[in-house]
Design a protein around this motif. Structure first.
Motif, PDB file in Angstrom:
ATOM      1  N   LYS A  99       0.951   3.115   7.666  1.00  0.00           N
ATOM      2  CA  LYS A  99       1.577   2.906   7.381  1.00  0.00           C
ATOM      3  C   LYS A  99       2.178   3.423   5.920  1.00  0.00           C
ATOM      4  O   LYS A  99       3.112   3.684   5.690  1.00  0.00           O
ATOM      5  CB  LYS A  99       2.761   1.128   7.696  1.00  0.00           C
ATOM      6  N   GLN A 100       1.245   2.524   5.418  1.00  0.00           N
ATOM      7  CA  GLN A 100       1.326   2.213   3.273  1.00  0.00           C
ATOM      8  C   GLN A 100       1.391   4.545   3.257  1.00  0.00           C
ATOM      9  O   GLN A 100       2.102   4.493   2.009  1.00  0.00           O
ATOM     10  CB  GLN A 100       0.733   1.286   2.228  1.00  0.00           C
ATOM     11  N   LYS A 154      -1.866  -1.212   9.102  1.00  0.00           N
ATOM     12  CA  LYS A 154      -0.879  -1.822   7.674  1.00  0.00           C
ATOM     13  C   LYS A 154      -1.228  -0.348   6.700  1.00  0.00           C
ATOM     14  O   LYS A 154      -0.248   0.305   6.221  1.00  0.00           O
ATOM     15  CB  LYS A 154      -1.070  -2.874   6.568  1.00  0.00           C
ATOM     16  N   ARG A 155      -2.552  -0.186   6.513  1.00  0.00           N
ATOM     17  CA  ARG A 155      -2.888   0.824   5.027  1.00  0.00           C
ATOM     18  C   ARG A 155      -2.433   2.284   5.813  1.00  0.00           C
ATOM     19  O   ARG A 155      -1.539   2.717   4.659  1.00  0.00           O
ATOM     20  CB  ARG A 155      -4.261   1.026   5.184  1.00  0.00           C
TER      21      ARG A 155
END
Length: 237
Positions: A65-66, A62-63
């Motif tokens: 992707k951000q 998730k990190r």
């Protein structure tokens, strides 16, 4: 007749200003993040992703992707956005590799143990311990510096050894460990074989009296049969 309200007249202009400011802030954020990644310690993927080592694989993805959306070369105007993007991608790949992440986590753990030892504290000490919370520089900074020093030492050893594989493991050491594993397996098999033989011998010895008794009964029966046959022959004669 009154004219248009001042607030209604100014709103479109204000909206355009807000959009412009947001775009500028986003551009600044992209540049700041690119610079941060370029300055990050390249041997520590956690530093590059700016995420805690305790993060789960899902949190890491998730990190990534951000950050990848934020600094993507197609969106960021920073001249080194592509370099930062490549560094970020490698960091995510390294943390997705089970062996590499375990090695990194082991180094971080070693850094913690050595720091605690220097403070005369046991390895089980929590981060909220009074001696840790009162440190200067702060514990987190000391951990980063100690981890950095250990990772640099490890990287130098990898580069100076021609006998290491792509993951930095010493091939001779790995071969020795594999041989030790095979030798240990052979020893275990030998021990198991001796154990089985000892158990068989024990069972054989425990049944000795039974076998001897059976043989005696058989011998006695055979002798009696012979005597009866002999008497029978004499009578017939």
């Amino acid at each position: 007749m009154s004219g248009p309200s001042t607030s209604t007249t100014k709103r479109p202009a204000n909206d355009e200003i807000d959009k412009l400011l947001n775009r500028e802030l986003t551009a600044v954020s992209r540049d700041v993040e690119v610079d941060r990644i370029l300055r990050a310690f390249k041997l520590n993927p956690y530093d590059i992703l700016d995420i805690d080592p305790s993060a789960s694989p899902e949190e890491i993805k998730k990190r990534y992707k951000q950050l990848s959306l934020l600094i993507h070369p197609d969106k960021a105007t920073h001249p080194k956005a592509q370099d930062a993007f490549d560094i970020l991608k490698k960091a995510e790949n390294d943390l997705s590799d089970k062996d590499k992440r375990e090695n990194l986590d082991a180094t971080i753990k070693q850094a913690r143990i050595e720091l605690l030892k220097s403070l005369n504290l046991p390895p089980s000490t929590k981060d909220d311990h009074a001696k840790i919370t009162s440190l200067s520089p702060p514990w987190s900074q000391q951990m980063r510096e100690k981890t950095k020093a250990l990772l640099i030492d490890e990287e130098l050893r990898k580069r100076s050894s021609p006998n290491r594989d792509n993951n930095g493991f010493d091939r001779a050491a790995k071969l020795a460990m594999a041989n030790e594993g095979r030798e240990a397996q052979q020893k275990d098999e030998e021990v198991a074989s001796r154990k089985r033989k000892a158990e068989d011998d024990k069972i054989w010895e425990e049944s000795r009296e039974e076998r001897v008794g059976s043989w005696r009964n058989f011998a006695s029966s055979s002798t009696g049969n012979k005597k009866r046959k002999k008497n029978k022959v004499e009578i017939l004669g």
